[in-house]
Design an enzyme around this catalytic site. Structure first.
Site, PDB file in Angstrom:
ATOM      1  N   ASP A 140       0.856  -0.860  -0.143  1.00 17.67           N
ATOM      2  CA  ASP A 140       0.193  -0.368   0.179  1.00 17.67           C
ATOM      3  C   ASP A 140       1.124   1.197   0.019  1.00 17.67           C
ATOM      4  OD1 ASP A 140      -1.867   1.939   1.019  1.00 17.67           O
ATOM      5  OD2 ASP A 140      -1.809   1.427   2.840  1.00 17.67           O
ATOM      6  N   GLU A 169      -3.946   4.657  -2.578  1.00 12.73           N
ATOM      7  CA  GLU A 169      -3.784   3.424  -1.151  1.00 12.73           C
ATOM      8  C   GLU A 169      -5.326   4.231  -1.206  1.00 12.73           C
ATOM      9  OE1 GLU A 169      -2.870   4.400   3.424  1.00 12.73           O
ATOM     10  OE2 GLU A 169      -2.430   6.114   2.161  1.00 12.73           O
ATOM     11  N   GLU A 170      -6.323   5.121  -1.936  1.00  8.78           N
ATOM     12  CA  GLU A 170      -7.365   4.930  -1.758  1.00  8.78           C
ATOM     13  C   GLU A 170      -8.865   4.546  -2.255  1.00  8.78           C
ATOM     14  OE1 GLU A 170      -5.452   9.560  -0.504  1.00  8.78           O
ATOM     15  OE2 GLU A 170      -5.271   7.640  -2.744  1.00  8.78           O
TER      16      GLU A 170
END
Length: 738
Positions: A470, A488-489
């Protein structure tokens, strides 16, 4: 610098990539040969099948040679699975559904070589003609394999990456690009095949378990302890249902009295809610101090502009009441105090998926106390936000409906879990390495690990059984509840259980990482940033381990943000990134043969201004020290794939170790990076030039020097500049909410 006798790398890969002979007892066929030698037999087969005038046994008799007979038997295998497949073979319309494994697309297996004719320009130290000649001698065979018992969907296309007909009509020197370079995925370690057996699941001083550790398939584990136990202190999550959670309420006379906030929450959420306006009103009952500061524009816009009237009515009549019921079960489901994963503290928390869903439902209704204050002196200033109020706020101008798509993705999760609650478990572990235990990078004598670099696929799709990276913010999740919407989101959205890490994980230190094991995927998507779209639900079939967790392990490591791009090549920054990657990749006490490879990519690039050239080398060196191999995804960028593999090949061929590579980077920083200026020459171009001057005796002729000079004459083409391609630059951009 280390030197070695020149040994072409493709020769090493050739042994594992070529089918030495055709085995008629297997269900494999060389599709290149089928086209050239069995075209006539194939047409006859199709005609006979369509007319139903010949049995499959009779088909063999139409072949006139022994060689055609053998390949006709393979064609029988294709036709007996389903006639439409054979019809597609004849018409040349063959595709395949995208799978989670480049080398195992359903039952499609493609043995591949490391280098092919298209790689000629990627071979440093060789002329184009010489490289093409050496590559063309490497046979390449794409093989179709599938089980006789497999049921094929005649309505679904069989191929996407490869068209057997076009492959068959392509000469050996023009084999289609498989999309990857390096070693095949099949040669790399994957969990659970390589993993050691898990120890018994039991709590310890470094591991909190919030349920009775007797996991039974298909049943939600029972909470532990049986009755709610409260801890209202700065070492544990302050729970909404705590008796200590008090909130001022305005009386009829205008005065204020303290009231138990959980009672306010229960009263507000159990009221009638038929619209987003009713939902806003309920949330503000127990968050009244923010009534003038919070905006619910995106929430209202989602229900009025994004959903149809019927869809909105279904949500408020069916899904929302279930979410309310789930949230209000908090005192009965989460009875164990949840410790905060604070800086400098190695600790793990394992919860059930039901407990995670209950806590996330409370985040949706913004019930967690003391998590809304933004002042520097506030208690949770070093923690990420967890309540969803930021998600409900107005979109930033020009953001193209990001929050609507986020809401669509997250509400699908709540609809899924309230309809059928998953019964597994999830572990969040904060891990760090003390400074004295970090490697001395200047003494790192390990060679680079095995590398598979691919321009196709994604970490979450093709990283099954690998340690998935991540590209994190130090506050995990980054802008997932705000405006951010990149790697990541997106991962936190499609695997919403990861959002819970924001409840108890303090911002990461340079020598720390967060490992999330077992988070289930609930959604599919397309695009990124402004083009992100939720495309439907995802049925996660990843097997579970003995603890009841999906066998998906994601490590969050945060890269540096560079205000001056040249600074990233400096020794301090390089060592910091090496330490961060090593902390994420290392697993002390576990033998190399039990460690899965790392699935990663352009970590810390884009808005963080990281250069993929140096970030790739850093991750390779850190992975080698940690005892892992690397799978590197370039997210659709074939040019970057070849650029990175060219350097990997160059360094591996000369057996240059980690310390020597770092010395080259340091030398590059000293000579080519000026204070305040961007580098005048690319890192890889510089390395090629150094070796063309020092290592010309390792190859015949002066090709390396020519290669470096050519790169120089092209204005530093070997320097990968993400600014060259606007689309790729947008894709790599990190969240502005960092």
């Amino acid at each position: 610098m280390n030197r070695k006798t020149q040994q072409p790398l493709q020769k090493k890969f050739r042994q594992s990539s070529i089918l030495d002979s055709f085995n008629p007892t297997s269900t494999a066929c060389n599709l290149n040969k089928v086209n050239d030698k069995c075209r006539k037999a194939e047409e006859t087969i199709l005609h006979c099948l369509s007319q139903k005038t010949m049995s499959f046994q009779d088909i063999h008799k139409v072949q006139s040679t022994q060689e055609a007979e053998a390949e006709s038997r393979t064609a029988d295998k294709l036709v007996t699975c389903r006639q439409p497949v054979a019809e597609s073979l004849s018409s040349g319309v063959l595709e395949t559904n995208q799978s989670t494994d480049i080398d195992h697309m359903g039952n499609l297996e493609f043995p591949r070589g490391a280098l092919r004719s298209g790689d000629a320009e990627c071979l440093p130290g060789r002329s184009g003609e010489e490289a093409t000649s050496s590559v063309s001698q490497t046979e390449y065979s794409a093989t179709l394999t599938y089980s006789e018992s497999q049921q094929l969907d005649s309505s679904a296309p069989l191929f996407t990456e490869f068209d057997p007909v076009s492959m068959a009509t392509t000469s050996a020197s023009e084999s289609p690009d498989p999309g990857w370079r390096g070693v095949p995925l099949a040669e790399l370690n994957r969990a659970p095949a390589c993993s050691e057996p898990l120890p018994k699941l039991e709590p310890s001083g470094e591991h909190t378990i919030t349920f009775r550790p007797h996991v039974q398939c298909g049943r939600c584990p029972r909470p532990f302890p049986e009755h709610y136990k409260d801890r209202w202190d700065d070492e544990h999550v302050r729970m909404p249902c705590s008796a200590e959670n008090l909130y001022p309420k305005v009386t009829e006379t205008g005065g204020k009295v303290l009231q138990n906030r959980w009672e306010l929450i229960e009263t507000a959420l159990l009221g009638t809610m038929h619209s987003s306006l009713d939902l806003e009103e309920a949330i503000l009952v127990y968050n009244s101090r923010y009534a003038s500061r919070w905006s619910f524009c995106s929430l209202h816009s989602f229900f009025t502009d994004c959903l149809s009237r019927q869809e909105a009515d279904d949500f408020f009549s069916r899904t929302l009441p279930r979410m309310v019921a789930l949230a209000l079960q908090l005192p009965a489901l989460v009875t164990h105090p949840i410790p905060l994963l604070k800086k400098g503290r190695r600790h793990a928390v394992t919860l059930t998926q039901q407990q995670v869903a209950c806590l996330l439902a409370n985040a949706f209704f913004c019930t967690f106390p003391r998590r809304n204050a933004r002042q520097k002196q506030s208690e949770y200033t070093t923690f990420p936000t967890v309540n969803f109020n930021d998600l409900y706020d107005a979109e930033r101008q020009g953001r193209g409906g990001r929050k609507r798509e986020k809401l669509k993705t997250l509400l699908h999760y709540f609809s899924a879990v309230t309809g059928s609650m998953p019964t597994g478990t999830v572990t969040f572990q904060r891990r760090g390495v003390c400074e004295s235990s970090l490697p001395r990078w200047q003494d790192c004598d390990r060679l680079l690990p095995k590398l598979h670099v691919s321009s196709r696929g994604m970490i979450e799709d093709d990283g099954l059984g690998l340690l998935q990276v991540d590209f994190a913010n130090k506050r995990v999740g980054g802008g997932v509840l705000g405006h951010g919407l990149v790697q990541e989101e997106i991962r936190f959205l499609i695997c919403p259980e990861m959002l819970l890490s924001r409840l108890f994980t303090e911002s990461l230190e340079p020598n720390e990482c967060l490992i999330m094991t077992g988070c289930e995927r609930f959604s599919d998507y397309a695009g990124y940033g402004d083009t992100y779209r939720w495309t439907g639900g995802h049925a996660d079939t990843t097997p579970r381990d003995a603890w009841g967790r999906r066998q998906t392990k994601v490590v969050a490591i945060d890269a540096l943000l560079f205000s001056r791009s040249s600074a990233q090549y400096g020794p301090r920054c390089v060592v910091r990134e090496l330490n961060k990657a090593y902390v994420g990749f290392a697993e002390p006490g576990v033998a190399r043969e039990h460690l899965p490879a790392v699935a990663t990519g352009n970590w810390g690039c884009g808005a963080f201004r990281g250069d993929p050239d140096v970030k790739c080398l850093i991750q390779l060196i850190a992975a080698a020290e940690a005892g892992r191999d690397v799978v590197y995804f370039t997210f659709g960028d074939a040019r970057l794939r070849d650029h990175l593999f060219q350097m990997y090949y160059f360094l591996s061929e000369r057996q240059i170790n980690g310390a020597d590579i770092l010395a080259l980077v340091d030398q590059y920083y000293s000579k080519k990076c000026r204070e305040g200026d961007a580098p005048t020459q690319g890192l890889y171009s510089y390395i090629y030039k150094v070796y063309s001057a020092e290592d010309t005796d390792s190859v015949s002729g002066d090709e390396p020097e020519e290669s470096a000079a050519k790169a120089e004459s092209r204005g530093g083409e070997n320097e990968w500049n993400i600014e060259d391609d606007e689309a790729i630059n947008d894709f790599l951009n990190a969240s502005e909410d960092l």
